[in-house]
Design a protein around this motif. Structure first.
Motif, PDB file in Angstrom:
ATOM      1  N   ALA A  34       0.889  -1.412  -0.113  1.00 28.22           N
ATOM      2  CA  ALA A  34       0.000  -0.145  -0.048  1.00 28.22           C
ATOM      3  C   ALA A  34       0.877   1.074  -0.152  1.00 28.22           C
ATOM      4  O   ALA A  34       0.387   2.329  -0.864  1.00 28.22           O
ATOM      5  CB  ALA A  34      -1.031  -0.181   1.231  1.00 28.22           C
ATOM      6  N   ILE A  35       1.962   1.127   0.724  1.00 29.82           N
ATOM      7  CA  ILE A  35       2.900   2.353   0.679  1.00 29.82           C
ATOM      8  C   ILE A  35       3.587   2.442  -0.555  1.00 29.82           C
ATOM      9  O   ILE A  35       3.584   3.691  -1.209  1.00 29.82           O
ATOM     10  CB  ILE A  35       4.066   2.354   1.845  1.00 29.82           C
ATOM     11  CG1 ILE A  35       3.382   2.187   3.227  1.00 29.82           C
ATOM     12  CG2 ILE A  35       5.011   3.188   1.535  1.00 29.82           C
ATOM     13  CD1 ILE A  35       4.513   1.585   4.167  1.00 29.82           C
ATOM     14  N   ALA A  36       3.855   1.491  -1.395  1.00 27.21           N
ATOM     15  CA  ALA A  36       4.563   1.404  -2.659  1.00 27.21           C
ATOM     16  C   ALA A  36       3.547   1.990  -3.510  1.00 27.21           C
ATOM     17  O   ALA A  36       4.076   2.818  -4.622  1.00 27.21           O
ATOM     18  CB  ALA A  36       4.976   0.172  -3.037  1.00 27.21           C
ATOM     19  N   ALA A  37       2.285   1.588  -3.489  1.00 28.04           N
ATOM     20  CA  ALA A  37       1.364   2.226  -4.467  1.00 28.04           C
ATOM     21  C   ALA A  37       1.142   3.568  -4.376  1.00 28.04           C
ATOM     22  O   ALA A  37       0.807   4.239  -5.716  1.00 28.04           O
ATOM     23  CB  ALA A  37       0.120   1.533  -4.196  1.00 28.04           C
ATOM     24  N   GLN A  38       1.550   4.475  -3.589  1.00 21.38           N
ATOM     25  CA  GLN A  38       1.568   5.713  -3.312  1.00 21.38           C
ATOM     26  C   GLN A  38       2.836   6.470  -3.785  1.00 21.38           C
ATOM     27  O   GLN A  38       3.069   7.456  -3.769  1.00 21.38           O
ATOM     28  CB  GLN A  38       1.222   6.279  -2.116  1.00 21.38           C
ATOM     29  CG  GLN A  38      -0.306   5.655  -1.651  1.00 21.38           C
ATOM     30  CD  GLN A  38      -0.592   6.100  -0.259  1.00 21.38           C
ATOM     31  OE1 GLN A  38       0.382   6.319   0.604  1.00 21.38           O
ATOM     32  NE2 GLN A  38      -1.805   6.188   0.091  1.00 21.38           N
ATOM     33  N   ASP A  39       3.851   5.696  -4.315  1.00 18.64           N
ATOM     34  CA  ASP A  39       5.185   6.255  -4.519  1.00 18.64           C
ATOM     35  C   ASP A  39       4.908   7.104  -5.707  1.00 18.64           C
ATOM     36  O   ASP A  39       4.277   6.559  -6.716  1.00 18.64           O
ATOM     37  CB  ASP A  39       6.122   5.267  -5.046  1.00 18.64           C
ATOM     38  CG  ASP A  39       7.664   5.705  -5.202  1.00 18.64           C
ATOM     39  OD1 ASP A  39       8.359   5.723  -4.235  1.00 18.64           O
ATOM     40  OD2 ASP A  39       7.868   5.974  -6.247  1.00 18.64           O
ATOM     41  N   PRO A  40       5.346   8.529  -5.991  1.00 19.51           N
ATOM     42  CA  PRO A  40       5.130   9.142  -7.239  1.00 19.51           C
ATOM     43  C   PRO A  40       6.080   8.898  -8.228  1.00 19.51           C
ATOM     44  O   PRO A  40       5.598   9.054  -9.350  1.00 19.51           O
ATOM     45  CB  PRO A  40       5.508  10.724  -6.597  1.00 19.51           C
ATOM     46  CG  PRO A  40       6.453  10.370  -5.453  1.00 19.51           C
ATOM     47  CD  PRO A  40       6.218   9.040  -4.850  1.00 19.51           C
ATOM     48  N   ASP A  41       7.080   8.015  -8.288  1.00 18.16           N
ATOM     49  CA  ASP A  41       8.098   7.928  -9.028  1.00 18.16           C
ATOM     50  C   ASP A  41       7.915   6.485  -9.925  1.00 18.16           C
ATOM     51  O   ASP A  41       8.137   6.207 -10.913  1.00 18.16           O
ATOM     52  CB  ASP A  41       9.480   8.158  -8.741  1.00 18.16           C
ATOM     53  CG  ASP A  41       9.611   9.498  -8.358  1.00 18.16           C
ATOM     54  OD1 ASP A  41       9.364  10.567  -8.897  1.00 18.16           O
ATOM     55  OD2 ASP A  41      10.334   9.588  -7.284  1.00 18.16           O
ATOM     56  N   ASP A  42       7.749   5.228  -8.842  1.00 19.83           N
ATOM     57  CA  ASP A  42       7.697   4.111  -9.320  1.00 19.83           C
ATOM     58  C   ASP A  42       6.809   3.284  -8.530  1.00 19.83           C
ATOM     59  O   ASP A  42       6.968   2.393  -7.877  1.00 19.83           O
ATOM     60  CB  ASP A  42       9.016   3.560  -9.171  1.00 19.83           C
ATOM     61  CG  ASP A  42       9.181   1.895  -9.683  1.00 19.83           C
ATOM     62  OD1 ASP A  42       8.179   1.550 -10.535  1.00 19.83           O
ATOM     63  OD2 ASP A  42      10.191   1.187  -9.600  1.00 19.83           O
ATOM     64  N   PRO A  43       5.284   3.542  -8.865  1.00 20.72           N
ATOM     65  CA  PRO A  43       4.428   2.747  -8.026  1.00 20.72           C
ATOM     66  C   PRO A  43       4.348   1.373  -8.229  1.00 20.72           C
ATOM     67  O   PRO A  43       4.387   1.104  -9.306  1.00 20.72           O
ATOM     68  CB  PRO A  43       3.255   3.868  -8.095  1.00 20.72           C
ATOM     69  CG  PRO A  43       3.294   4.545  -9.456  1.00 20.72           C
ATOM     70  CD  PRO A  43       4.698   4.418  -9.625  1.00 20.72           C
TER      71      PRO A  43
END
Length: 224
Positions: free
Chosen positions: A84-93
């Motif tokens: 869920a955290i990774a899904a919000q990454d602006p560069d590499d979701p």
């Protein structure tokens, strides 16, 4: 799962027929609406991941079936949380579906005797297929030490590194061999007791020795 609106409806009511999807949607809702969870980073979660992993181990070794089921769920929650955290990454979701897809593709590649018509009639033959597939995936790695997580407990790290060292011809001298795992446990405990009596740090002593072993492995690789 990336983007999309968040319903106020309980994930349990929304998708009770698919428990894994229900768990993922629950995590998605928690990440979106819980003020504590919104601030958590991958790094913040590391202590919880370690703790939950050890609780699974405890449940395997001495817990009940109910304990194991619960602790596996807590460990799964950590995977869902990181996703869920990774899904919000602006560069590499990426999200939990991407994680699952990558896992499935890897496991299919590593089990050609199941999915691609290869033959493996013994555990040793299975390991040959596994190692061949893994080697093909890791062509960019330059050392047998690459990919070994240094954050492992020293004893687990030692076992991993000793195996990698043997693969490049660097031998680790063996002590008198115990006759069983029980005797091995007694010997290890005796060494820790000796360290304590001498005021030594057993964990640090082993890690420092492992650094020497790593240097020996890299020197052997450079000479080959």
């Amino acid at each position: 799962m990336q983007g999309g609106s968040v319903s106020s409806e309980s994930p349990a009511a929304a998708d009770a027929a698919d428990p894994l999807r229900q768990a993922a949607e629950t995590m998605h809702a928690v990440r979106e609406r819980c003020v504590w969870s919104q601030r958590i980073t991958h790094r913040d979660l590391v202590p919880y991941l370690i703790e939950e992993s050890h609780e699974v181990i405890d449940a395997v070794e001495s817990g009940s079936r109910d304990d194991l089921r619960e602790e596996l769920g807590d460990l799964l929650w950590q995977v869902l949380f990181h996703s869920a955290i990774a899904a919000q990454d602006p560069d590499d979701p990426f999200d939990i579906d991407d994680v699952a897809r990558t896992l499935t593709e890897k496991m299919v590649r590593r089990h050609p005797h199941v999915f691609a018509g290869e033959v493996a009639e013994t555990p040793e033959q299975v390991l040959v297929h596994w190692n061949a597939a893994k080697a093909a995936e890791k062509r960019t790695r330059r050392s047998v030490l690459d990919g070994v997580p240094r954050g492992m407990p020293a004893l687990a790290l030692a076992q991993k590194l000793a195996g990698r060292a043997a693969g490049v011809g660097v031998a680790v001298e063996s002590a008198a061999a115990p006759a069983s795992e029980d005797e091995l446990g007694e010997a290890l405990l005796a060494l820790v007791a000796t360290a304590r009596a001498q005021g030594w740090d057993a964990e640090r002593a082993l890690r420092e020795r492992l650094r020497v072993l790593e240097d020996d492995v890299r020197a052997a690789e450079a000479a080959s």
